[in-house]
Motif scaffolding. Structure first.
Motif, PDB file in Angstrom:
ATOM      1  N   GLN A  53      54.522  90.183  52.388  1.00 28.25           N
ATOM      2  CA  GLN A  53      55.492  91.001  51.640  1.00 28.25           C
ATOM      3  C   GLN A  53      56.798  91.209  52.398  1.00 28.25           C
ATOM      4  O   GLN A  53      57.791  91.637  51.811  1.00 28.25           O
ATOM      5  CB  GLN A  53      54.893  92.375  51.314  1.00 28.25           C
ATOM      6  N   CYS A 110      52.537  97.979  43.375  1.00 30.73           N
ATOM      7  CA  CYS A 110      52.727  97.100  44.528  1.00 30.73           C
ATOM      8  C   CYS A 110      54.199  97.115  44.907  1.00 30.73           C
ATOM      9  O   CYS A 110      55.066  97.090  44.029  1.00 30.73           O
ATOM     10  CB  CYS A 110      52.295  95.679  44.157  1.00 30.73           C
ATOM     11  N   LEU A 111      54.472  97.135  46.207  1.00 31.06           N
ATOM     12  CA  LEU A 111      55.857  97.158  46.681  1.00 31.06           C
ATOM     13  C   LEU A 111      56.562  95.829  46.410  1.00 31.06           C
ATOM     14  O   LEU A 111      57.772  95.730  46.560  1.00 31.06           O
ATOM     15  CB  LEU A 111      55.900  97.487  48.179  1.00 31.06           C
ATOM     16  N   HIS A 152      43.446  94.987  47.554  1.00 29.54           N
ATOM     17  CA  HIS A 152      44.842  94.681  47.206  1.00 29.54           C
ATOM     18  C   HIS A 152      45.545  93.967  48.377  1.00 29.54           C
ATOM     19  O   HIS A 152      46.191  92.929  48.179  1.00 29.54           O
ATOM     20  CB  HIS A 152      45.552  95.995  46.851  1.00 29.54           C
ATOM     21  N   HIS A 156      46.819  89.852  48.995  1.00 26.13           N
ATOM     22  CA  HIS A 156      48.146  89.400  49.436  1.00 26.13           C
ATOM     23  C   HIS A 156      48.025  88.294  50.485  1.00 26.13           C
ATOM     24  O   HIS A 156      48.811  87.345  50.487  1.00 26.13           O
ATOM     25  CB  HIS A 156      48.933  90.557  50.073  1.00 26.13           C
TER      26      HIS A 156
HETATM   27 ZN    ZN Z   1      50.979  94.868  47.060  1.00 25.88          ZN
END
Ligand code: ZN
Length: 196
Positions: A53, A110-111, A152, A156
């Motif tokens: 991310q 989610c960011l 979660h 990722h």
């Molecule tokens: Zn996320």
């Protein structure tokens, strides 16, 4: 220093991240990265952040569910989510084994999908084998919301996003969720959105 949060559509979010060696884990560069990820997570705010991310395709994620994050939940909502504070920790090269009920359904965000939320089924319990930030083996048995966060974040690291698992009819802007659905039962929500 705050790191840029990569949004859905960036290829790095869809790649399987590579494992880290113990030597890499113990390097000053990685410690610095973890510090910056922690700062970025606090600022967001969020309960988990995976290295892809922030554009790093490595098997590393951080988790922290502070007591104040649960404050906007009623006691009943916190209880049904099995949500309790989780202290800051780092998971590296994790291997997740699902345990128990596979269809615990709650809304999550989610960011990397800023401003959206959806109903996502997750396992109620998971077992995770990983390394910590010293490179030492760790074994985690988690249930409830913590188990959801682990699923979660580990998704990722394998190129997954919650939109791959969500009930797509429930995908919506967060402000719509807050305004229209936050206090509606899941049964009524599913009926009205055509899921039942
Ligand atoms: Zn996320």
């Amino acid at each position: 220093m705050l790191l840029k949060l990569f949004q859905a559509g960036e290829p790095v979010l869809r790649q399987k991240a590579r494992e880290l060696t113990v030597q890499e884990i113990q390097s000053p560069g990685l410690r610095q990265l973890i510090r910056m990820m922690h700062e970025t997570l606090r600022e967001a705010p969020g309960v988990g952040l995976a290295a892809p991310q922030i554009g790093e395709s490595i098997q590393l994620a951080i988790i922290e569910d502070l007591p104040e994050y649960g404050r906007n939940l009623t006691e009943e909502q916190a209880a049904e989510r099995e949500r309790q504070a989780v202290p800051f920790h780092v998971i590296i090269n994790p291997v997740l084994t699902p345990v128990g009920n596979p269809d615990v359904e709650f809304f999550e965000g989610c960011l990397s999908l800023t401003g959206f939320t959806a109903l996502v089924p997750r396992y109620q319990r998971v077992h995770v084998e990983c390394l910590d930030e010293e490179g030492s083996p760790r074994s985690i048995d988690a249930s409830g919301w913590y188990a959801r966060i682990l699923q979660h974040e580990i998704d990722h690291l394998n190129g997954g996003l919650y939109i791959d698992r969500m009930h797509s009819r429930t995908f919506m802007p967060v402000d719509m969720y807050s305004r229209r659905w936050r206090d509606v039962s899941l049964r009524d929500l599913k009926a009205e959105l055509g899921l039942l």
